[in-house]
Motif scaffolding. Structure first.
Motif, PDB file in Angstrom:
ATOM      1  N   LYS A  12      84.729  32.622  25.923  1.00 21.55           N
ATOM      2  CA  LYS A  12      84.482  32.026  24.612  1.00 21.55           C
ATOM      3  C   LYS A  12      84.061  33.105  23.621  1.00 21.55           C
ATOM      4  O   LYS A  12      83.128  33.859  23.885  1.00 21.55           O
ATOM      5  N   ASN A  14      82.295  34.601  20.367  1.00 18.60           N
ATOM      6  CA  ASN A  14      81.097  34.269  19.591  1.00 18.60           C
ATOM      7  C   ASN A  14      81.366  34.214  18.089  1.00 18.60           C
ATOM      8  O   ASN A  14      80.530  33.729  17.331  1.00 18.60           O
ATOM      9  N   ASN A  16      83.360  32.955  14.653  1.00 14.69           N
ATOM     10  CA  ASN A  16      83.945  31.691  14.168  1.00 14.69           C
ATOM     11  C   ASN A  16      83.462  30.498  14.997  1.00 14.69           C
ATOM     12  O   ASN A  16      84.249  29.651  15.431  1.00 14.69           O
ATOM     13  N   THR A  17      82.150  30.430  15.209  1.00 13.23           N
ATOM     14  CA  THR A  17      81.573  29.377  16.053  1.00 13.23           C
ATOM     15  C   THR A  17      81.847  27.971  15.523  1.00 13.23           C
ATOM     16  O   THR A  17      81.908  27.033  16.315  1.00 13.23           O
ATOM     17  N   SER A  18      82.024  27.828  14.217  1.00 13.50           N
ATOM     18  CA  SER A  18      82.284  26.484  13.677  1.00 13.50           C
ATOM     19  C   SER A  18      83.622  25.934  14.193  1.00 13.50           C
ATOM     20  O   SER A  18      83.821  24.722  14.224  1.00 13.50           O
ATOM     21  N   VAL A  20      85.189  27.531  17.246  1.00 10.64           N
ATOM     22  CA  VAL A  20      85.234  27.760  18.686  1.00 10.64           C
ATOM     23  C   VAL A  20      84.316  26.808  19.454  1.00 10.64           C
ATOM     24  O   VAL A  20      84.692  26.309  20.524  1.00 10.64           O
ATOM     25  N   ASP A  21      83.134  26.533  18.940  1.00 12.82           N
ATOM     26  CA  ASP A  21      82.198  25.656  19.672  1.00 12.82           C
ATOM     27  C   ASP A  21      82.763  24.253  19.910  1.00 12.82           C
ATOM     28  O   ASP A  21      82.682  23.744  21.029  1.00 12.82           O
ATOM     29  N   PRO A  22      83.357  23.589  18.900  1.00  9.65           N
ATOM     30  CA  PRO A  22      83.963  22.283  19.173  1.00  9.65           C
ATOM     31  C   PRO A  22      85.132  22.369  20.167  1.00  9.65           C
ATOM     32  O   PRO A  22      85.308  21.473  20.998  1.00  9.65           O
ATOM     33  N   PHE A  24      85.319  24.474  22.627  1.00 12.55           N
ATOM     34  CA  PHE A  24      84.662  24.636  23.920  1.00 12.55           C
ATOM     35  C   PHE A  24      84.133  23.299  24.443  1.00 12.55           C
ATOM     36  O   PHE A  24      84.360  22.941  25.597  1.00 12.55           O
ATOM     37  N   GLU A  25      83.437  22.570  23.594  1.00 13.93           N
ATOM     38  CA  GLU A  25      82.878  21.274  24.007  1.00 13.93           C
ATOM     39  C   GLU A  25      83.977  20.310  24.445  1.00 13.93           C
ATOM     40  O   GLU A  25      83.847  19.631  25.468  1.00 13.93           O
ATOM     41  N   ASN A  45      80.720  34.775  27.347  1.00 15.26           N
ATOM     42  CA  ASN A  45      80.897  34.959  25.914  1.00 15.26           C
ATOM     43  C   ASN A  45      81.295  36.398  25.633  1.00 15.26           C
ATOM     44  O   ASN A  45      80.811  37.321  26.293  1.00 15.26           O
TER      45      ASN A  45
END
Length: 77
Positions: A12, A14, A16-18, A20-22, A24-25, A45
């Motif tokens: 994953k 780190n 552009n978390t806005s 990448v995080d969704p 990933f979830e 990460n």
């Protein structure tokens, strides 16, 4: 294959978390829904999308997963 025995590696980014995080979830949620056991999901990460390949290579070399998923986003600014 029986999904409960598959070891999944997720690399994953780190950056552009806005975005990448969704991703990933949703990825973890779908893997679990398909029968993958949460303790068989290994996450590492890396700083950004350009390093995803290196992270995948490390997971595979260490024999920590049967399949590897890379999550990142490159956005032209």
């Amino acid at each position: 294959y029986d999904a409960q025995y598959i070891r999944v590696g997720i690399v994953k980014a780190n950056w552009n978390t806005s975005i990448v995080d969704p991703l990933f979830e949703d990825c973890v949620r779908e893997l679990v829904a398909l029968g993958v056991q949460e303790h068989n999901i290994v996450v590492i990460n890396v700083p950004g999308s350009l390093e995803l390949g290196f992270g995948a290579q490390e997971l595979i070399r260490a024999d920590l997963c049967d399949v590897c998923i890379c999550l990142g986003a490159i956005i032209e600014g």
